[in-house]
Design an enzyme around this catalytic site. Structure first.
Site, PDB file in Angstrom:
ATOM      1  N   ARG A  39      -1.489  -7.753  58.352  1.00 52.53           N
ATOM      2  CA  ARG A  39      -2.885  -8.420  58.089  1.00 52.53           C
ATOM      3  C   ARG A  39      -3.960  -7.253  57.278  1.00 52.53           C
ATOM      4  O   ARG A  39      -4.257  -6.668  57.114  1.00 52.53           O
ATOM      5  CB  ARG A  39      -3.677  -8.723  59.355  1.00 52.53           C
ATOM      6  CG  ARG A  39      -2.691 -10.529  58.379  1.00 52.53           C
ATOM      7  CD  ARG A  39      -3.829 -10.841  60.161  1.00 52.53           C
ATOM      8  NE  ARG A  39      -2.721 -10.942  61.143  1.00 52.53           N
ATOM      9  CZ  ARG A  39      -2.639 -11.020  62.684  1.00 52.53           C
ATOM     10  NH1 ARG A  39      -3.690 -11.531  62.818  1.00 52.53           N
ATOM     11  NH2 ARG A  39      -1.982 -11.107  63.158  1.00 52.53           N
ATOM     12  N   GLU A  91       3.887  -5.600  75.579  1.00 57.18           N
ATOM     13  CA  GLU A  91       3.506  -5.924  76.737  1.00 57.18           C
ATOM     14  C   GLU A  91       5.004  -6.402  77.195  1.00 57.18           C
ATOM     15  O   GLU A  91       4.902  -5.815  78.367  1.00 57.18           O
ATOM     16  CB  GLU A  91       2.975  -7.658  77.020  1.00 57.18           C
ATOM     17  CG  GLU A  91       2.440  -7.666  77.992  1.00 57.18           C
ATOM     18  CD  GLU A  91       0.989  -8.722  78.193  1.00 57.18           C
ATOM     19  OE1 GLU A  91       1.237  -9.540  76.567  1.00 57.18           O
ATOM     20  OE2 GLU A  91       1.291  -9.472  78.790  1.00 57.18           O
TER      21      GLU A  91
HETATM   22  P1  AMP Z   1      -2.428  -3.029  69.553  1.00 57.48           P
HETATM   23  O1  AMP Z   1      -1.663  -2.700  69.289  1.00 57.48           O
HETATM   24  O2  AMP Z   1      -2.529  -3.709  70.552  1.00 57.48           O
HETATM   25  O3  AMP Z   1      -3.830  -3.157  68.956  1.00 57.48           O
HETATM   26  O4  AMP Z   1      -2.330  -4.776  68.207  1.00 57.48           O
HETATM   27  C1  AMP Z   1      -2.553  -4.905  67.032  1.00 57.48           C
HETATM   28  C2  AMP Z   1      -2.025  -5.744  66.355  1.00 57.48           C
HETATM   29  O5  AMP Z   1      -1.809  -7.171  67.243  1.00 57.48           O
HETATM   30  C3  AMP Z   1      -2.913  -6.262  65.252  1.00 57.48           C
HETATM   31  O6  AMP Z   1      -2.270  -5.677  64.074  1.00 57.48           O
HETATM   32  C4  AMP Z   1      -3.111  -7.641  65.589  1.00 57.48           C
HETATM   33  O7  AMP Z   1      -3.147  -8.085  63.796  1.00 57.48           O
HETATM   34  C5  AMP Z   1      -2.983  -8.257  66.203  1.00 57.48           C
HETATM   35  N1  AMP Z   1      -3.722  -8.702  67.749  1.00 57.48           N
HETATM   36  C6  AMP Z   1      -3.426  -8.058  69.453  1.00 57.48           C
HETATM   37  N2  AMP Z   1      -4.874  -9.505  69.460  1.00 57.48           N
HETATM   38  C7  AMP Z   1      -5.009 -10.293  68.235  1.00 57.48           C
HETATM   39  C8  AMP Z   1      -5.841 -11.309  68.723  1.00 57.48           C
HETATM   40  N3  AMP Z   1      -6.284 -12.126  69.499  1.00 57.48           N
HETATM   41  N4  AMP Z   1      -6.021 -11.860  67.470  1.00 57.48           N
HETATM   42  C9  AMP Z   1      -5.034 -11.539  66.111  1.00 57.48           C
HETATM   43  N5  AMP Z   1      -4.320 -10.686  66.307  1.00 57.48           N
HETATM   44  C10 AMP Z   1      -4.213  -9.743  67.202  1.00 57.48           C
END
Ligand code: AMP
Length: 170
Positions: free
Chosen positions: A58, A95
């Site tokens: 995305r 996770e």
């Molecule tokens: P993080 O590495 O935990 O910051 O997760 C970020 C990635 O996970 C991004 O590329 C988002 O597209 C996806 N992501 C994580 N949580 C969500 C959510 N609640 N809704 C949509 N996409 C999410």
């Protein structure tokens, strides 16, 4: 347009307890998409960059028009096995288990100013790994930008020496 009006909440996707932020209504609206890219570009009008780096997948949707708006090129960071030339890899914790992202070794010159972009900041693990890749190539990270920030997960704390920009905070 208020771009926040174009984000749809999907409860319990992809698993129970997760509220997924669905950006497809925003992508479908020409006004909301244009306004999003305009807002993402704002910090880099003065704080100039030579490249926009987007994270699969995305981050690509927003990264390429952001690069065009700023008049610079685009660099993809991809999932393993997708980039055809020599790559650098970073593994990061999820996770459950680990994930990995890659960049081409010739994607960025030493000292080159870049902006990083992804759709959403959750724990920050993905963007931190992307910053590590840029760091190994000697790039100068001028900012990390997101459409959406889930502030309660405190992902921003991982970027203490970076400018963090987000358009919508939950
Ligand atoms: P993080 O590495 O935990 O910051 O997760 C970020 C990635 O996970 C991004 O590329 C988002 O597209 C996806 N992501 C994580 N949580 C969500 C959510 N609640 N809704 C949509 N996409 C999410």
């Amino acid at each position: 347009v208020q771009i926040a009006d174009f984000i749809r909440n999907i409860p319990d996707f992809p698993k129970p307890g997760i509220q997924f932020k669905d950006i497809t209504p925003l992508l479908k609206s020409p006004d909301a998409l244009r306004e999003t890219v305009r807002l993402l570009a704002e910090p880099y009008r003065k704080n100039k960059v030579e490249l926009v780096v987007g994270i699969e997948s995305r981050g690509f949707i927003f990264g390429a028009p952001l690069a065009q708006t700023l008049g610079v090129g685009f660099v993809p960071i991809r999932k393993p096995g997708k980039l055809p030339y020599q790559t650098l890899s970073e593994t990061y914790a999820l996770e459950y288990g680990t994930d990995e992202i890659q960049i081409h070794t010739d994607a960025i010159q030493k000292g080159q100013p870049v902006a990083l972009v992804d759709d959403l900041l959750a724990t920050g693990g993905t963007m931190a790994a992307a910053c590590a890749l840029i760091g190994r190539l000697g790039g100068d990270i001028r900012g990390v930008s997101f459409l959406i920030e889930l502030a309660f997960l405190e992902g921003r704390k991982r970027f203490s020496d970076q400018e963090v920009h987000s358009l919508i905070t939950y």
